[in-house]
Design a protein around this motif. Structure first.
Motif, PDB file in Angstrom:
ATOM      1  N   PHE A 244       0.819  -1.206   0.000  1.00 31.21           N
ATOM      2  CA  PHE A 244       0.000   0.000   0.000  1.00 31.21           C
ATOM      3  C   PHE A 244       0.858   1.263   0.000  1.00 31.21           C
ATOM      4  O   PHE A 244       0.327   2.358  -0.099  1.00 31.21           O
ATOM      5  CB  PHE A 244      -0.919   0.007   1.227  1.00 31.21           C
ATOM      6  CG  PHE A 244      -1.828  -1.190   1.275  1.00 31.21           C
ATOM      7  CD1 PHE A 244      -2.931  -1.270   0.441  1.00 31.21           C
ATOM      8  CD2 PHE A 244      -1.553  -2.246   2.116  1.00 31.21           C
ATOM      9  CE1 PHE A 244      -3.754  -2.381   0.466  1.00 31.21           C
ATOM     10  CE2 PHE A 244      -2.380  -3.355   2.154  1.00 31.21           C
ATOM     11  CZ  PHE A 244      -3.490  -3.428   1.325  1.00 31.21           C
ATOM     12  N   GLY A 245       2.176   1.113   0.150  1.00 34.64           N
ATOM     13  CA  GLY A 245       3.065   2.257   0.104  1.00 34.64           C
ATOM     14  C   GLY A 245       3.483   2.553  -1.323  1.00 34.64           C
ATOM     15  O   GLY A 245       2.968   2.005  -2.289  1.00 34.64           O
ATOM     16  N   CYS A 246       4.443   3.470  -1.444  1.00 33.14           N
ATOM     17  CA  CYS A 246       4.943   3.802  -2.774  1.00 33.14           C
ATOM     18  C   CYS A 246       5.710   2.621  -3.347  1.00 33.14           C
ATOM     19  O   CYS A 246       6.395   1.903  -2.620  1.00 33.14           O
ATOM     20  CB  CYS A 246       5.873   5.012  -2.693  1.00 33.14           C
ATOM     21  SG  CYS A 246       5.050   6.480  -2.089  1.00 33.14           S
ATOM     22  N   PRO A 247       5.636   2.382  -4.655  1.00 33.25           N
ATOM     23  CA  PRO A 247       6.402   1.279  -5.242  1.00 33.25           C
ATOM     24  C   PRO A 247       7.895   1.516  -5.099  1.00 33.25           C
ATOM     25  O   PRO A 247       8.341   2.643  -4.926  1.00 33.25           O
ATOM     26  CB  PRO A 247       5.966   1.291  -6.707  1.00 33.25           C
ATOM     27  CG  PRO A 247       5.447   2.674  -6.941  1.00 33.25           C
ATOM     28  CD  PRO A 247       4.850   3.115  -5.646  1.00 33.25           C
ATOM     29  N   TYR A 293       5.208  10.424   6.158  1.00 33.69           N
ATOM     30  CA  TYR A 293       5.863  10.932   4.963  1.00 33.69           C
ATOM     31  C   TYR A 293       6.080   9.807   3.953  1.00 33.69           C
ATOM     32  O   TYR A 293       6.627   8.757   4.291  1.00 33.69           O
ATOM     33  CB  TYR A 293       7.211  11.572   5.303  1.00 33.69           C
ATOM     34  CG  TYR A 293       7.110  12.844   6.104  1.00 33.69           C
ATOM     35  CD1 TYR A 293       6.025  13.704   5.959  1.00 33.69           C
ATOM     36  CD2 TYR A 293       8.099  13.188   7.014  1.00 33.69           C
ATOM     37  CE1 TYR A 293       5.933  14.872   6.696  1.00 33.69           C
ATOM     38  CE2 TYR A 293       8.017  14.358   7.761  1.00 33.69           C
ATOM     39  CZ  TYR A 293       6.932  15.190   7.591  1.00 33.69           C
ATOM     40  OH  TYR A 293       6.837  16.343   8.330  1.00 33.69           O
ATOM     41  N   TRP A 294       5.662  10.040   2.724  1.00 31.27           N
ATOM     42  CA  TRP A 294       6.000   9.157   1.622  1.00 31.27           C
ATOM     43  C   TRP A 294       7.204   9.736   0.901  1.00 31.27           C
ATOM     44  O   TRP A 294       7.579  10.891   1.093  1.00 31.27           O
ATOM     45  CB  TRP A 294       4.830   9.032   0.654  1.00 31.27           C
ATOM     46  CG  TRP A 294       3.668   8.264   1.199  1.00 31.27           C
ATOM     47  CD1 TRP A 294       3.510   7.780   2.460  1.00 31.27           C
ATOM     48  CD2 TRP A 294       2.486   7.901   0.488  1.00 31.27           C
ATOM     49  NE1 TRP A 294       2.316   7.134   2.598  1.00 31.27           N
ATOM     50  CE2 TRP A 294       1.664   7.186   1.397  1.00 31.27           C
ATOM     51  CE3 TRP A 294       2.036   8.091  -0.810  1.00 31.27           C
ATOM     52  CZ2 TRP A 294       0.423   6.679   1.036  1.00 31.27           C
ATOM     53  CZ3 TRP A 294       0.804   7.589  -1.174  1.00 31.27           C
ATOM     54  CH2 TRP A 294       0.008   6.883  -0.259  1.00 31.27           C
ATOM     55  N   GLU A 295       7.808   8.919   0.029  1.00 31.60           N
ATOM     56  CA  GLU A 295       9.027   9.355  -0.645  1.00 31.60           C
ATOM     57  C   GLU A 295       8.819  10.630  -1.474  1.00 31.60           C
ATOM     58  O   GLU A 295       9.685  11.496  -1.520  1.00 31.60           O
ATOM     59  CB  GLU A 295       9.577   8.238  -1.546  1.00 31.60           C
ATOM     60  CG  GLU A 295      10.335   7.163  -0.800  1.00 31.60           C
ATOM     61  CD  GLU A 295       9.415   6.245  -0.011  1.00 31.60           C
ATOM     62  OE1 GLU A 295       8.241   6.097  -0.396  1.00 31.60           O
ATOM     63  OE2 GLU A 295       9.861   5.679   1.012  1.00 31.60           O
ATOM     64  N   GLU A 296       7.658  10.759  -2.126  1.00 35.26           N
ATOM     65  CA  GLU A 296       7.430  11.954  -2.938  1.00 35.26           C
ATOM     66  C   GLU A 296       7.124  13.181  -2.092  1.00 35.26           C
ATOM     67  O   GLU A 296       6.971  14.281  -2.619  1.00 35.26           O
ATOM     68  CB  GLU A 296       6.304  11.724  -3.951  1.00 35.26           C
ATOM     69  CG  GLU A 296       4.939  11.487  -3.333  1.00 35.26           C
ATOM     70  CD  GLU A 296       4.617  10.022  -3.203  1.00 35.26           C
ATOM     71  OE1 GLU A 296       3.436   9.664  -3.366  1.00 35.26           O
ATOM     72  OE2 GLU A 296       5.538   9.228  -2.943  1.00 35.26           O
ATOM     73  N   HIS A 297       7.043  13.018  -0.759  1.00 36.98           N
ATOM     74  CA  HIS A 297       6.782  14.133   0.142  1.00 36.98           C
ATOM     75  C   HIS A 297       8.059  14.728   0.705  1.00 36.98           C
ATOM     76  O   HIS A 297       7.979  15.690   1.481  1.00 36.98           O
ATOM     77  CB  HIS A 297       5.891  13.692   1.313  1.00 36.98           C
ATOM     78  CG  HIS A 297       4.522  13.277   0.902  1.00 36.98           C
ATOM     79  ND1 HIS A 297       3.632  12.681   1.778  1.00 36.98           N
ATOM     80  CD2 HIS A 297       3.876  13.361  -0.293  1.00 36.98           C
ATOM     81  CE1 HIS A 297       2.500  12.424   1.139  1.00 36.98           C
ATOM     82  NE2 HIS A 297       2.637  12.821  -0.109  1.00 36.98           N
ATOM     83  N   VAL A 298       9.228  14.198   0.379  1.00 37.57           N
ATOM     84  CA  VAL A 298      10.470  14.655   1.003  1.00 37.57           C
ATOM     85  C   VAL A 298      11.515  14.948  -0.060  1.00 37.57           C
ATOM     86  O   VAL A 298      11.480  14.415  -1.178  1.00 37.57           O
ATOM     87  CB  VAL A 298      11.026  13.615   2.005  1.00 37.57           C
ATOM     88  CG1 VAL A 298      10.027  13.354   3.110  1.00 37.57           C
ATOM     89  CG2 VAL A 298      11.396  12.320   1.297  1.00 37.57           C
ATOM     90  N   ALA A 299      12.464  15.815   0.298  1.00 37.68           N
ATOM     91  CA  ALA A 299      13.593  16.136  -0.571  1.00 37.68           C
ATOM     92  C   ALA A 299      14.788  16.496   0.300  1.00 37.68           C
ATOM     93  O   ALA A 299      14.660  17.282   1.244  1.00 37.68           O
ATOM     94  CB  ALA A 299      13.258  17.285  -1.513  1.00 37.68           C
ATOM     95  N   VAL A 300      15.938  15.941  -0.010  1.00 36.97           N
ATOM     96  CA  VAL A 300      17.177  16.242   0.706  1.00 36.97           C
ATOM     97  C   VAL A 300      17.846  17.443   0.044  1.00 36.97           C
ATOM     98  O   VAL A 300      17.919  17.525  -1.185  1.00 36.97           O
ATOM     99  CB  VAL A 300      18.117  15.027   0.698  1.00 36.97           C
ATOM    100  CG1 VAL A 300      19.438  15.354   1.397  1.00 36.97           C
ATOM    101  CG2 VAL A 300      17.454  13.837   1.375  1.00 36.97           C
TER     102      VAL A 300
END
Length: 428
Positions: A244-247, A293-300
């Protein structure tokens, strides 16, 4: 009287070699651009390739001003220049007029259909260079042909193929970019040990995510060779993720750079894959992230004082007040690294009926946001859309509009930093 005035003017004129030394001490090429506007003599001096090479050798690398955003999709390559009143608008227009962002100067492809993932497609951009790869058939999309090019000078270098003994380490690689490729090449910064060389060196890292490991290979233009990088076992990238998370490919495609390292974040398993470009080593780090937080919600991003920063946002905003959260990664003795909230950045858009923005890119301490005022961001990912692009940097945390852009479905975006053609040396 006129003769005396002329003689006095000659006596007060600053010698050329002194002007040259003064200009060399200006801290950045942005400063040089302001000096070049003073007179034609200054402009001729600071645009000289010899002078620019000496200036580069004397000062740290200068990424240049943010000139806009570059996007690539199946519909082609597009440069969205910064628009007035942005201070880089005039330089961005000059780059748009001078550069060939169609990359028509590259060797012709036997099959040119980017909609199917064939032909040359853009894979990365850094320091004025672009990395493109080419496959003639989707049946052979692992070891693609690679080219590094400069769209301003229209110069390019086709990289030698990866040797067979290095290819043997790649076993059943998984797909990226929607399945069009099974490798992820990107440009990496080079050290400054040879800053006085005629042309800046470049490095390319080629990676593939196999079921039980990550294979990483590195190429340097200085010796023209490929070499293998030590890699950790990476079962975590496919074994512990929720359906159910990001691929998994969403994790792999979102790569960020900060202070000499590349990062891939898996927020669900709290694991970061880290490539240290100084040692050219891969490692796994466990850094527990805040929930939600999902991966598309964050940026380094590159934080101040050498810190690694993270911008993040919630999927929903309580009360409809949109905001970003800025964290730094801190190391507390035996507790290990963790996210530390530094500040909340309020945004001027209402999120009462869905979040109107999404994170597009991060580079040089700046975050690029895509804003759509008509439809929530999460509903716009599969269609073309007219958006506005904004920047937030870690120094001021102020929101700055860059431009309007037409973004195609499924495109990939980079923040485009550089110089006007006057101050741009060929990078290849």
């Amino acid at each position: 009287m006129a003769v005396a005035v002329a003689a006095a003017a000659r006596e007060t004129q600053i010698p050329d070699d002194v002007v040259d030394e003064i200009m060399l001490r200006l801290p950045s090429r942005s400063s040089l651009a302001r000096a070049a506007a003073a007179c034609s003599a200054f402009r001729a001096l600071v645009s000289s390739p010899r002078f620019l090479r000496r200036h580069r050798a004397r000062h740290p690398p200068d990424p240049g001003a943010l000139l806009g955003s570059f996007t690539f999709s199946s519909e082609g390559s597009v440069f969205h220049p910064a628009e007035p009143p942005h201070p880089s608008a005039s330089a961005a227009r000059a780059v748009l007029a001078a550069a060939d962002f169609s990359f028509a100067f590259l060797p012709p492809s036997p099959v040119d259909d980017p909609r199917k993932g064939l032909g040359w497609i853009v894979r990365d951009h850094r320091d004025g260079r672009f990395l493109l790869d080419l496959v003639a058939s989707l049946d052979d999309n692992v070891f693609s042909e690679l080219a590094v090019c400069d769209p301003l000078s229209r110069r390019y270098v086709v990289l030698p193929p990866i040797p067979e003994e290095l290819r043997a380490a790649v076993d059943r690689p998984l797909g990226v970019i929607g399945g069009r490729r099974r490798c992820e090449p990107f440009l990496a910064p080079c050290d400054d040990d040879a800053a006085d060389e005629a042309e800046p060196a470049f490095a390319v890292v080629w990676t593939a995510r196999c079921p039980r490991k990550v294979v990483a290979l590195a190429f340097s233009s200085r010796d023209g060779r490929w070499r293998a990088l030590p890699s950790p076992e990476c079962f975590v990238w496919s074994r512990h993720r929720s359906p159910f998370g990001c691929p998994v490919h969403a994790v792999w495609n979102r790569r960020f750079y900060a202070h000499g390292c590349f990062y891939w974040l898996d927020c669900l398993t709290h694991r970061w894959l880290v490539l240290d470009t100084r040692a050219m080593e891969l490692s796994l780090m466990e850094i527990p992230s805040p929930t939600g937080y999902w991966e598309e919600h964050v940026a380094v991003v590159e934080g101040e004082d050498g810190k690694v920063g993270v911008f993040a946002h919630d999927f929903y905003h309580a009360g409809g007040n949109a905001c970003l959260y800025y964290y730094t990664i801190v190391h507390d003795g035996g507790e290990g690294p963790r996210w530390q909230l530094e500040r909340t950045v309020p945004l001027p858009w209402s999120a009462a009926h869905g979040r109107p923005y999404s994170i597009r890119a991060a580079a040089n301490g700046s975050l690029i946001l895509e804003v759509n005022h008509g439809t929530p961001a999460f509903m716009m990912s599969n269609r073309s859309r007219d958006v506005e692009l904004y920047k937030i940097d870690v120094k001021s945390f102020k929101l700055e509009k860059i431009c309007r852009a037409r973004c195609a479905a499924g495109d990939i975006a980079w923040a485009y930093f550089g110089f006007s053609p006057l101050l741009s040396l060929p990078t290849v």
